[in-house]
Design an enzyme around this catalytic site. Sequence first.
Site, PDB file in Angstrom:
ATOM      1  N   CYS A   1       0.846  -1.168  -0.102  1.00  0.00           N
ATOM      2  CA  CYS A   1       0.011   0.022  -0.139  1.00  0.00           C
ATOM      3  C   CYS A   1       0.874   1.244   0.017  1.00  0.00           C
ATOM      4  CB  CYS A   1      -1.112   0.064   1.006  1.00  0.00           C
ATOM      5  SG  CYS A   1      -2.426   1.066   0.918  1.00  0.00           S
TER       6      CYS A   1
ATOM      7  N   HIS B   1      -3.860  -5.073   0.742  1.00  0.00           N
ATOM      8  CA  HIS B   1      -3.411  -5.782   2.358  1.00  0.00           C
ATOM      9  C   HIS B   1      -3.984  -7.229   2.385  1.00  0.00           C
ATOM     10  CE1 HIS B   1      -2.550  -1.883   3.811  1.00  0.00           C
ATOM     11  NE2 HIS B   1      -3.662  -1.280   3.273  1.00  0.00           N
TER      12      HIS B   1
END
Length: 512
Positions: free
Chosen positions: A338, A434
Amino acid sequence: MNGALLVGGATSDAGKSMIVTGLCRALARQGIRVAPFKAQNMSNNSAITPDGGEIGRAQALQAFACGLDPSTRFNPVLLKPGSDRRSHVVVRGRPDGQIGAADYATRRAQLLGVVTDELASLRADFDIVICEGAGSIAEINLRGSDIANMGLAQAGAMPVIVVSDIDRGGSLAHLFGTTAVLGADDQRLVAGYLINKFRGDPGLLAPGLEQLRELTGRPTYGVVPYASGIWIDAEDSLSVAVGRRVGPPAADGRPVRLSVAAIRLPRISNSTDVEALACEPGVDVAWVDDAGAVAAADIAILPGTRATVSDLAWLRSRGIDAALRGRAAAGRPVIGICGGFQMLGRTIDDDVESGGGRVEGLGLLDMTIRFDADKITKQVTGHADVRDGRVAVRGYEIHHGRVDGCTEDAWIRQGDNLIAEGAVRGAVRGTHWHGLLENNAFRRDLLITLAEQAGKPAFEVAPDTDVAAIRTGQVDLIADLLTAHVDLDALLDIIGRGAGASVPVITHMLTG
């Protein structure tokens, strides 16, 4: 029953999340329809619900303990710190602007209505709602605008038990003082206490607990022993300490081990991503914040962050950027997730999160990142090519950044139209997803590749590590501890009786 209980803390990080998780699991195993609730959470560790809402990671774990899917009902207000003074606000799973300490009171009425409506709805649908407080219930300077601790307890007319972490020392004073500084109406809701993380002979503690009962008129409902095997789903920044080892405490004695340096960014988010690697026998994961540790490890991980641009500047101030470039030049593994993935590109154009405009990235991947005002929050599925073919993978996304141009190979692909996600160049790879490392077959294949790139081809990956099963085992371990060491029948009794039990008001500190 339609009852509720607030599990409050004498301090932050006292173990409230763990206690709520264990209570939810223990009650659910008795056939009780139970749900978790945290009115207002302040955490950058978040999870995505099936409908794309964002909630605190701890509440997703607590829902799992109850046998429920994660829902925005369980955490209607989430504050995600973007700086020391301002936080991004998520209401019922959706972004809702920013808030500062000074202007919090102006939002209180609106947010109080949100949380009390959700709590009432849950109480109508479930036998019991186990609520988790935020920080300490004795933050009397914030009492006037409180919607997560005694303010919630008053609004919901529910009893409160207070948890103290005895491993820190001073628990008896914490519990007495926490109760005594509350106003009389709030004190009347405090039904008793729980001691957490106790080491040693319970007989030595017993006289202190009896004296505490004499001083406060309240019992201690349990003394939960310290259990080194509990480690999943850290809730806040206190739990993500530099030097802390992630995962099970004991090594398995394998002759070839992999070391992982997870960079402890100042505004780290979703730190739980690295736990899947720590589940693997022979893999040692630790949080680090210096260039030497990043350079020395077999694998370096740049995790998510709530402040990509400012955390990138922090990396540079500590020389970690040079360590990462050195790793890439030597063909040694670097993984970005991310915000960490975004840092690996050539440039980051951010007029949204930091307002800093265009800044130079680390330049380890040939891509540019552009921040968009619309936040992506969704669960995702796709596939990855591995040595033996192709495996299905799943994860979730929480980010403003978009990949605006990328010439690198895709790490994974999404959907029937094979949309590329993530990027790979040599030993450098990254993704917005994630939870990707929780995919068992994918993770095992990746570890073989990473070990070869780290110069340890003799490393043998375990063939049967199952992250979901380990998480289930962790939740059951917590529930077993509470079942053995907490008077659950007494807690059910106070939940059934509700607030307003006959308990004394401590005047020692109030009258002077």
